[in-house]
Design a protein around this motif. Structure first.
Motif, mmCIF file in Angstrom:
data_model
loop_
_atom_site.group_PDB
_atom_site.id
_atom_site.type_symbol
_atom_site.label_atom_id
_atom_site.label_comp_id
_atom_site.label_asym_id
_atom_site.label_seq_id
_atom_site.Cartn_x
_atom_site.Cartn_y
_atom_site.Cartn_z
ATOM 1 N N HIS A 61 45.767 23.135 6.313
ATOM 2 C CA HIS A 61 44.533 23.576 6.967
ATOM 3 C C HIS A 61 44.810 24.581 8.082
ATOM 4 O O HIS A 61 44.050 25.530 8.265
ATOM 5 C CB HIS A 61 43.711 22.381 7.487
ATOM 6 N N LEU A 62 45.921 24.430 8.802
ATOM 7 C CA LEU A 62 46.273 25.398 9.840
ATOM 8 C C LEU A 62 46.772 26.704 9.230
ATOM 9 O O LEU A 62 46.467 27.786 9.724
ATOM 10 C CB LEU A 62 47.318 24.811 10.785
ATOM 11 N N LEU A 63 47.530 26.594 8.159
ATOM 12 C CA LEU A 63 48.005 27.782 7.458
ATOM 13 C C LEU A 63 46.836 28.597 6.914
ATOM 14 O O LEU A 63 46.830 29.838 7.002
ATOM 15 C CB LEU A 63 48.949 27.358 6.325
ATOM 16 N N THR A 64 45.830 27.927 6.390
ATOM 17 C CA THR A 64 44.652 28.604 5.859
ATOM 18 C C THR A 64 43.919 29.374 6.954
ATOM 19 O O THR A 64 43.550 30.536 6.771
ATOM 20 C CB THR A 64 43.702 27.582 5.194
ATOM 21 N N VAL A 65 43.736 28.739 8.100
ATOM 22 C CA VAL A 65 43.058 29.403 9.214
ATOM 23 C C VAL A 65 43.886 30.578 9.723
ATOM 24 O O VAL A 65 43.351 31.655 10.007
ATOM 25 C CB VAL A 65 42.753 28.397 10.351
ATOM 26 N N LEU A 66 45.200 30.392 9.822
ATOM 27 C CA LEU A 66 46.081 31.464 10.274
ATOM 28 C C LEU A 66 46.018 32.655 9.316
ATOM 29 O O LEU A 66 45.959 33.809 9.747
ATOM 30 C CB LEU A 66 47.511 30.952 10.420
ATOM 31 N N ARG A 67 46.017 32.394 8.027
ATOM 32 C CA ARG A 67 45.917 33.485 7.043
ATOM 33 C C ARG A 67 44.594 34.217 7.160
ATOM 34 O O ARG A 67 44.544 35.445 7.063
ATOM 35 C CB ARG A 67 46.118 32.943 5.629
ATOM 36 N N LYS A 68 43.505 33.481 7.374
ATOM 37 C CA LYS A 68 42.202 34.127 7.569
ATOM 38 C C LYS A 68 42.241 35.013 8.805
ATOM 39 O O LYS A 68 41.720 36.131 8.801
ATOM 40 C CB LYS A 68 41.094 33.085 7.709
ATOM 41 N N GLU A 69 42.853 34.502 9.854
ATOM 42 C CA GLU A 69 42.995 35.280 11.090
ATOM 43 C C GLU A 69 43.761 36.571 10.817
ATOM 44 O O GLU A 69 43.357 37.650 11.259
ATOM 45 C CB GLU A 69 43.730 34.441 12.138
ATOM 46 N N MET A 70 44.852 36.467 10.082
ATOM 47 C CA MET A 70 45.667 37.653 9.787
ATOM 48 C C MET A 70 44.881 38.665 8.942
ATOM 49 O O MET A 70 44.997 39.871 9.144
ATOM 50 C CB MET A 70 46.961 37.257 9.062
ATOM 51 N N GLN A 71 44.085 38.191 8.017
ATOM 52 C CA GLN A 71 43.265 39.095 7.200
ATOM 53 C C GLN A 71 42.237 39.821 8.063
ATOM 54 O O GLN A 71 42.001 41.023 7.879
ATOM 55 C CB GLN A 71 42.576 38.315 6.081
ATOM 56 N N LEU A 72 41.650 39.114 9.012
ATOM 57 C CA LEU A 72 40.690 39.755 9.909
ATOM 58 C C LEU A 72 41.374 40.740 10.849
ATOM 59 O O LEU A 72 40.829 41.812 11.141
ATOM 60 C CB LEU A 72 39.909 38.702 10.691
ATOM 61 N N ILE A 73 42.573 40.406 11.304
ATOM 62 C CA ILE A 73 43.328 41.342 12.141
ATOM 63 C C ILE A 73 43.683 42.586 11.340
ATOM 64 O O ILE A 73 43.574 43.711 11.840
ATOM 65 C CB ILE A 73 44.579 40.665 12.741
ATOM 66 N N GLU A 74 44.093 42.399 10.096
ATOM 67 C CA GLU A 74 44.410 43.547 9.239
ATOM 68 C C GLU A 74 43.195 44.460 9.106
ATOM 69 O O GLU A 74 43.312 45.685 9.245
ATOM 70 C CB GLU A 74 44.861 43.071 7.863
ATOM 71 N N ALA A 75 42.034 43.880 8.865
ATOM 72 C CA ALA A 75 40.810 44.676 8.760
ATOM 73 C C ALA A 75 40.512 45.355 10.099
ATOM 74 O O ALA A 75 40.132 46.540 10.139
ATOM 75 C CB ALA A 75 39.642 43.800 8.322
ATOM 76 N N GLY A 76 40.687 44.615 11.194
ATOM 77 C CA GLY A 76 40.456 45.182 12.520
ATOM 78 C C GLY A 76 41.401 46.330 12.819
ATOM 79 O O GLY A 76 40.994 47.344 13.414
ATOM 80 N N ILE A 99 40.337 42.314 18.671
ATOM 81 C CA ILE A 99 41.705 41.952 18.294
ATOM 82 C C ILE A 99 42.391 41.245 19.463
ATOM 83 O O ILE A 99 43.073 40.241 19.276
ATOM 84 C CB ILE A 99 42.509 43.195 17.848
ATOM 85 N N GLN A 100 42.190 41.747 20.662
ATOM 86 C CA GLN A 100 42.806 41.137 21.849
ATOM 87 C C GLN A 100 42.414 39.671 21.981
ATOM 88 O O GLN A 100 43.254 38.832 22.275
ATOM 89 C CB GLN A 100 42.370 41.889 23.104
ATOM 90 N N HIS A 101 41.169 39.364 21.756
ATOM 91 C CA HIS A 101 40.667 38.005 21.988
ATOM 92 C C HIS A 101 40.670 37.147 20.733
ATOM 93 O O HIS A 101 40.074 36.082 20.735
ATOM 94 C CB HIS A 101 39.268 38.067 22.594
ATOM 95 N N SER A 102 41.328 37.600 19.704
ATOM 96 C CA SER A 102 41.389 36.904 18.421
ATOM 97 C C SER A 102 40.034 36.908 17.750
ATOM 98 O O SER A 102 39.022 37.210 18.354
ATOM 99 C CB SER A 102 41.893 35.472 18.552
ATOM 100 N N PHE A 103 40.083 36.563 16.508
ATOM 101 C CA PHE A 103 38.867 36.544 15.731
ATOM 102 C C PHE A 103 38.364 35.121 15.552
ATOM 103 O O PHE A 103 37.285 34.779 15.977
ATOM 104 C CB PHE A 103 39.095 37.188 14.359
ATOM 105 N N ILE A 104 39.163 34.255 14.922
ATOM 106 C CA ILE A 104 38.632 32.941 14.551
ATOM 107 C C ILE A 104 39.448 31.744 15.008
ATOM 108 O O ILE A 104 38.922 30.644 15.049
ATOM 109 C CB ILE A 104 38.427 32.836 13.026
#
Length: 180
Positions: A61-76, A99-104
């Protein structure tokens, strides 16, 4: 011009600009002495000291959230590059601040889950992450001051941080980044 061509041009410009101004780091408000001595952050054009690749050991569950975060950072990062390349200060600043304040991560995890995540992540990962997000804030400030060249150099540092982090902590997902 496609995204990757623009990215290559900005990265090359950032490297050239950084190398030409390396001796002026004391005068540059975007690069403090503390950053240049930090082993997890190397200004553009310098190689960081990276240990052997490590696999992050996180619950699914943490890996899934981290991957979503990375995908949003990539888009950002893609959005930020486009805004910087066009000189769109207001949108570049907003995107850099997102990006500075994170996405999710902070919004989607409980305090206990955040504490668990931090306890499971290697210190090097946390340092890289803090430097990356700190540089996003510096991009926002550079844009606010109308310094698009400085913002481009910092963006280049951010992109290099992505590559270093993926090489160090996601080599199994990005095997082409690992030197053989």
């Amino acid at each position: 011009m496609n995204f990757y061509r623009i990215l290559a041009i900005l990265l090359a410009a950032g490297l050239l600009f950084s190398n030409c101004n390396r001796n002026k780091s004391e005068e540059d408000p975007h690069h403090s002495a503390a950053e240049t001595s930090d082993l997890t952050h190397s200004p553009a054009g310098q190689s960081p000291e990276i240990s052997a690749p490590q696999k992050l050991k996180l619950p699914e569950h943490l890996l899934t959230v981290l991957r979503k975060e990375m995908q949003l950072i990539e888009a950002g990062m893609g959005e930020l590059l486009a805004h910087l390349a066009r000189g769109n200060a207001e949108e570049a600043q907003k995107t850099a601040e997102k990006i500075q304040h994170s996405f999710i991560l902070k919004q989607s995890l409980s305090k206990a889950e955040l504490k668990q995540l931090v306890s499971l992540l290697p210190k090097e990962f946390i340092q890289m992450d803090r430097t990356f997000h700190g540089n996003a804030g510096k991009v926002a400030e550079a844009v606010r001051q109308g310094d698009f060249n400085g913002a481009a150099v910092l963006y280049s540092d951010m992109a290099q941080s992505c590559v270093r982090c993926h090489t160090q902590f996601a080599a199994e997902r990005f095997p082409a980044l690992v030197k053989k």
